[in-house]
Design a protein around this motif. Structure first.
Motif, mmCIF file in Angstrom:
data_model
loop_
_atom_site.group_PDB
_atom_site.id
_atom_site.type_symbol
_atom_site.label_atom_id
_atom_site.label_comp_id
_atom_site.label_asym_id
_atom_site.label_seq_id
_atom_site.Cartn_x
_atom_site.Cartn_y
_atom_site.Cartn_z
ATOM 1 N N ILE A 198 0.833 -1.199 0.000
ATOM 2 C CA ILE A 198 0.000 0.000 0.000
ATOM 3 C C ILE A 198 0.868 1.249 0.000
ATOM 4 O O ILE A 198 0.619 2.212 -0.739
ATOM 5 C CB ILE A 198 -0.955 -0.008 1.204
ATOM 6 N N SER A 199 1.925 1.243 0.800
ATOM 7 C CA SER A 199 2.826 2.391 0.864
ATOM 8 C C SER A 199 3.476 2.651 -0.488
ATOM 9 O O SER A 199 3.588 3.800 -0.934
ATOM 10 C CB SER A 199 3.903 2.149 1.930
ATOM 11 N N ASN A 200 3.889 1.588 -1.164
ATOM 12 C CA ASN A 200 4.507 1.748 -2.481
ATOM 13 C C ASN A 200 3.500 2.250 -3.515
ATOM 14 O O ASN A 200 3.839 3.085 -4.360
ATOM 15 C CB ASN A 200 5.099 0.411 -2.941
ATOM 16 N N SER A 201 2.265 1.752 -3.443
ATOM 17 C CA SER A 201 1.233 2.196 -4.379
ATOM 18 C C SER A 201 0.916 3.679 -4.205
ATOM 19 O O SER A 201 0.570 4.366 -5.167
ATOM 20 C CB SER A 201 -0.040 1.375 -4.188
ATOM 21 N N LEU A 202 1.038 4.165 -2.988
ATOM 22 C CA LEU A 202 0.746 5.573 -2.689
ATOM 23 C C LEU A 202 2.000 6.443 -2.688
ATOM 24 O O LEU A 202 1.940 7.609 -2.289
ATOM 25 C CB LEU A 202 0.046 5.688 -1.337
ATOM 26 N N LYS A 203 3.129 5.895 -3.133
ATOM 27 C CA LYS A 203 4.401 6.611 -3.021
ATOM 28 C C LYS A 203 4.345 7.964 -3.723
ATOM 29 O O LYS A 203 4.756 8.991 -3.163
ATOM 30 C CB LYS A 203 5.544 5.773 -3.592
ATOM 31 N N LYS A 204 3.871 7.985 -4.955
ATOM 32 C CA LYS A 204 3.806 9.247 -5.700
ATOM 33 C C LYS A 204 2.929 10.257 -4.960
ATOM 34 O O LYS A 204 3.302 11.429 -4.810
ATOM 35 C CB LYS A 204 3.258 8.997 -7.105
ATOM 36 N N ALA A 205 1.774 9.798 -4.490
ATOM 37 C CA ALA A 205 0.875 10.693 -3.761
ATOM 38 C C ALA A 205 1.501 11.154 -2.448
ATOM 39 O O ALA A 205 1.352 12.317 -2.055
ATOM 40 C CB ALA A 205 -0.454 9.991 -3.495
ATOM 41 N N GLN A 206 2.231 10.254 -1.777
ATOM 42 C CA GLN A 206 2.894 10.643 -0.524
ATOM 43 C C GLN A 206 4.020 11.636 -0.783
ATOM 44 O O GLN A 206 4.194 12.601 -0.033
ATOM 45 C CB GLN A 206 3.438 9.400 0.184
#
Length: 506
Positions: A197-205
């Motif tokens: 989940i963290s990797n999937s949201l990396k760009k957004a984070q």
């Protein structure tokens, strides 16, 4: 995206009514409802639940012979027929789309746009039959599964005190992940999906548009139900500490007519948390989450009871606008594929929950027969398309975005907005005038004639041409033209301003 609302009301164990908004009412019959015990129905559910081609469920000879005759099982009676899901889907289609309702389906599909089919039940009718347990998203019209086209399904259970309509205003998407390693003897330990989940949201984070909430200390604590309750109690009125999305990844079970999620206790052993206990915990939050995603087996299973709310997903739907869950078993590989895609889509800040679930389901290619297993329950009034969030960028986020080149996502945003404001129609004169306004001739777009294309395809072709020719002036004029249509949305106005700043001629 257009929405076709179908309200299903049980008459008895087999018959039910279907009402389509603007089209009328028609009576239909449930397939597989052969007797009061529903032995055919449960045999079908067991077959759909299989994660292999072997059929090992205890079934009497009459039911097994019936399944062979219907081409649900092979002749040996021990393996699923290779067309089993298609054959079940055809039966479901006949039941869900009798003559009047099929007309509504075809007319809603004519526009060429994505279609959302909302299956709605009244919670007071659930005890009359297994109507709400049927996997309607598996319908097959004899050509293909509808869900494999531009059609997305959601389920709605009408219940008093529906959440207030409207999108939640947020500056970043806050996700709280519960990844439980607890399991029963006949289950296996699951991998921690938080890194996925963290990797999937990396760009957004990285852009400050999303974050994962730290609700326990991994070095000294386990993610127990007690620790989660303490976190919610300590921060129950702090919006920046409370999640917009809760994701539970772990095992689920359905026993004693009740759904449970398996949390870890302090020793790492399974702690059986009932649907009601978990819903009571969510009630502490103020504001409550908008979405709960549960990638646990059978978290959406609710049966053998007079109340549909004995299932985890259904019970949570009394507290939140949307729940994603499954009534079936699901493999770990498919779960990972689903998780990766749903958060990549939600992380862009522009997509609806319906779009995210659609893309995530199509990404579950590890096993072809798992795409239908995770389903969306949606009961948010006024937002049938699942747009539950309005992301308001902070000045720093806007600055970061303004200093990037025009990206493919900007082009997709413009395509979507031009389609939604409907300023381009099939009328050739309207199209020619629009092209002249942005500084091109309609015949320049393609060596082939494009004037006769459908609206959406024409818009796609036009903006692809502008991107290919790097026509910043035309992009700028499009932003100016469509801006008045979206002035009520701060989020979309900001998006247009960002794109304008990237293509503005200096």
């Amino acid at each position: 995206m257009s929405t076709l609302k179908l309200t299903l009301t049980a008459i008895d164990n087999k018959k039910f009514n279907i009402y389509a908004d603007d089209y009328g009412l028609e009576e239909s019959e449930l397939p597989f409802a052969n007797n009061s015990e529903n032995s055919q129905f449960y045999a079908i559910i067991n077959a759909l639940n299989n994660t292999s081609d072997e059929y090992s469920h205890k079934t009497n000879d009459d039911i097994k012979n019936w399944m062979i005759e219907e081409r649900f099982l092979k002749q040996n009676g021990n393996q699923l027929h290779e067309q089993m899901r298609e054959n079940i889907g055809r039966k479901l289609y006949t039941a869900l789309f009798p003559k009047t309702i099929e007309k509504a389906l075809h007319q809603n599909c004519k526009s060429g746009e994505d279609l959302h089919i909302q299956i709605k039940y009244d919670f007071r009718e659930i005890g009359k039959s297994n109507l709400s347990m049927y996997p309607w998203n598996l319908v097959h019209d004899g050509i293909d599964f509808l869900a494999k086209r531009q059609i997305t399904f959601s389920y709605r259970i009408d219940y008093p005190d529906t959440p207030k309509p409207g999108k939640r205003q947020i500056d970043k998407l806050k996700v709280l992940v519960i990844s439980s390693q607890a399991f029963e003897n006949n289950q296996g330990q699951l991998q921690n999906q938080e890194p996925v989940i963290s990797n999937s949201l990396k760009k957004a984070q990285d852009e400050g548009r999303a974050c994962l909430l730290s609700w326990y200390e991994p070095q000294r604590q386990r993610p127990t139900f007690k620790v989660l309750r303490e976190y919610f109690t300590d921060h129950y009125k702090e919006a920046d500490k409370l999640p917009d999305i809760i994701h539970f990844n772990g095992h689920g079970v359905f026993q004693d007519k009740l759904g449970f999620l398996l949390f870890e206790d302090e020793q790492g052993q399974p702690d059986y948390i009932s649907a009601e206990e978990f819903a009571d915990l969510i009630e502490i939050c103020n504001p409550k989450p908008q979405v709960i995603v549960i990638t646990a087996c059978k978290a959406a299973l609710a049966h053998k009871s007079d109340s549909v709310f004995n299932g985890v997903a259904q019970k949570l739907l009394q507290q939140v606008p949307a729940v994603v869950a499954t009534p079936f078993s699901i493999s770990q590989e498919s779960t990972t594929d689903f998780i990766d895609q749903i958060y990549r889509v939600l992380g862009n800040g522009r997509s609806s929950l319906l779009e995210a679930v659609k893309f995530a389901s199509k990404a579950m290619k590890h096993k072809e027969y798992e795409w239908y297993r995770l389903v969306l329950f949606l009961r948010h009034n006024g937002d049938e398309d699942g747009y539950l969030f309005e992301v308001q960028e902070t000045p720093q986020q806007l600055f970061n975005q303004n200093n990037r080149e025009l990206e493919a996502s900007d082009i997709e945003t413009l395509k979507d907005l031009v389609k939604r404001c409907r300023i381009i129609t099939s009328n050739r004169i309207v199209r020619e005038n629009f092209c002249q306004y942005i500084g091109i001739e309609i015949d320049d777009i393609s060596p082939d004639s494009v004037a006769g294309l459908g609206d959406n395809l024409f818009i796609e072709t036009l903006l692809n041409y502008l991107q290919k020719t790097d026509n910043k002036s035309a992009f700028y004029k499009i932003c100016v033209k469509i801006k008045p249509h979206f002035e009520s949305s701060v989020k979309l106005t900001n998006k247009l301003q960002i794109i304008k700043s990237k293509v503005m001629q200096t």
